[in-house]
Design an enzyme around this catalytic site. Sequence first.
Site, short mmCIF file in Angstrom:
data_model
loop_
_atom_site.label_atom_id
_atom_site.label_comp_id
_atom_site.label_asym_id
_atom_site.label_seq_id
_atom_site.Cartn_x
_atom_site.Cartn_y
_atom_site.Cartn_z
N SER A 107 0.77 -1.18 0.04
CA SER A 107 -0.01 0.07 -0.14
C SER A 107 0.91 1.35 -0.12
O SER A 107 2.21 1.42 0.42
CB SER A 107 -1.00 -0.14 1.14
OG SER A 107 -1.36 1.22 1.47
N TYR A 130 -2.27 5.44 -4.53
CA TYR A 130 -3.24 6.41 -4.20
C TYR A 130 -3.12 7.74 -5.14
O TYR A 130 -1.77 8.05 -5.28
CB TYR A 130 -3.40 6.94 -2.82
CG TYR A 130 -4.17 5.63 -2.06
CD1 TYR A 130 -5.58 5.33 -2.38
CD2 TYR A 130 -3.54 5.50 -0.84
CE1 TYR A 130 -6.22 4.51 -1.45
CE2 TYR A 130 -4.26 4.23 0.01
CZ TYR A 130 -5.42 3.99 -0.27
OH TYR A 130 -6.17 2.93 0.32
N THR A 156 -5.94 2.52 -6.85
CA THR A 156 -7.40 2.57 -6.09
C THR A 156 -8.06 3.70 -6.49
O THR A 156 -7.65 4.89 -6.49
CB THR A 156 -7.03 2.67 -4.69
OG1 THR A 156 -6.48 1.48 -4.25
CG2 THR A 156 -8.30 2.76 -3.80
N LYS A 252 -8.53 -0.76 -9.11
CA LYS A 252 -9.22 -1.40 -7.91
C LYS A 252 -10.26 -0.48 -7.39
O LYS A 252 -10.08 0.74 -7.11
CB LYS A 252 -8.06 -1.69 -6.73
CG LYS A 252 -8.65 -2.08 -5.33
CD LYS A 252 -7.49 -2.12 -4.34
CE LYS A 252 -7.85 -2.97 -3.03
NZ LYS A 252 -8.91 -2.04 -2.30
N HIS A 276 -13.63 -1.65 -0.93
CA HIS A 276 -12.59 -0.94 0.04
C HIS A 276 -12.96 -1.91 1.21
O HIS A 276 -12.62 -1.35 2.58
CB HIS A 276 -12.66 0.10 0.37
CG HIS A 276 -11.24 0.75 0.44
ND1 HIS A 276 -10.51 1.42 -0.39
CD2 HIS A 276 -10.54 0.87 1.60
CE1 HIS A 276 -9.55 1.81 -0.13
NE2 HIS A 276 -9.35 1.78 1.39
#
Length: 378
Positions: A107, A130, A156, A252, A276
Site C-alpha cells: 500500500s 493513491y 485505487t 481497484k 474497500h
Amino acid sequence: MSMILTIADLKDLARRRVPKMFFDYADSGGWTESTYRANEEDFQKIKFRQRVLVDMSNRSLESTMIGEKVAMPVALAPTGMTGMQHPDGEMLAAQAAEEFGVPFTLSTMSICSIEDVASVTKKPFWFQLYVLRDKDFVLDLIDRAKAAKCSALVLTLDLQILGQRHKDIRNGLSAPPRFTPKHIWQMATRPGWCIGMAGTKRRTFRNIVGHAKGVGDLTSLSSWTTEQFDPHLSWKDVAWIKERWGGKLILKGILDKEDALMAAKTGADAIIVSNHGGRQLDGASSSIAVLEEIADAVGDTIEVHMDGGIRSGQDVLKALCLGAKGTYIGRPFLYGLGALGKDGVTKALEIIRKEMDITLALCGKRLVTDMGKDQLRR
C-alpha cells in the site's frame, strides 16, 4: 500452531496480541459496518454442488493473475498501516507471500517503504497507488515502484474522499501512537508487540516521510495525509498514470457494471471488484453480490479480480465460480501477521490452500481453473 485451524482462530489470537487501536483499524468498516458484514455474510448464501465418484487425484490450485503464475489465485491485498499490526509487517508479509508463490501488494500508506520491501524480497511485488493532490509526489511514487521492479501497479479508485470509520476516531488512531494514558495502557497490555516495535525504526508512513514536500515530522505528516486525497480524480487520470507506469495496471474499487465497462476501455489489464473492505460507502453492495454481473459484462475484455469478505478457501472458490480470475485477502493475512508474524501470514495462506483443495475435490474437480457456475447450486 497445530490447533489453529481457521482464519477466525488467527483473528482471536491477533485480538489478544495487537493493541486495540491497530486491531480495530484492520477489523472495522464505515459507519454502521453493514457493508463490512455483508461482505462476509453474502458468501454464506452461495452453495456448492457436491459431486461423487469422480477422479480426484492430481489436483492443482495453480493459476495465473495478469499473466503471472501463482500457486493459487490469491494475492495479499494492499492494506494501510500493516507494519503496526506487527513490527516490519509489510516486509514479513511480502516474504511469506513470495515463499508461498502468491503476489504481495504494498500500500501507498504502508509503514515499511517500497525500498524496505524490495530489500528483503527477490521476486517482483505489486504496488498500490493513491492519487494525491501533490502530483509530483505521485509521479515519484510511480518511479520508485518502477525502480524497485514492481511487476504491477494497482490504482485505487474509491478513496477520493475518506469514509468515516467510527472506531478509528474513538481510538485516536495514529502511527506511531500518541502517548496518552489510553494509548499507553493499550500498549502496556501488549508487551510482545511493544518489544518488537522497540526493535525497529519503522513506525510511520515511510513511503511519505522524507519523500513528500514539506513532510519531515509526524505533525506535518498527519495534516498532509488528511488533506492530500484528491477528490478531482477521474477516468481521464488513468491515461497519464498508465503512460507514466508503462507496465501492467490493475484498477481497484469497481462495484458497478457501468464503471466496469468504463474501466475496460482504459486499456488496464485487470479490475478488482471491491468496496474497500466495507470501509468506504456503508450501505453499498457486497463485492460477491455484484461480481457475477460485472464478470458477465466485461470478463471477455478485461481480467476480473475481487476482494472483500474472503475468510476461507471456500470463499475463494465461490468467487472463481462467479467469474473472478483472482482474489485478494486483506484481513485474513493481517490477522495472521498480528497473531504470529511472518509464520502467521504463512499459516493464513496454508489454511486457505487446504480449504480450497478439499472443496475442489468434493466438487468433483481437479483443476482450480475448471471451477465455474456449474459447480454452484443455483
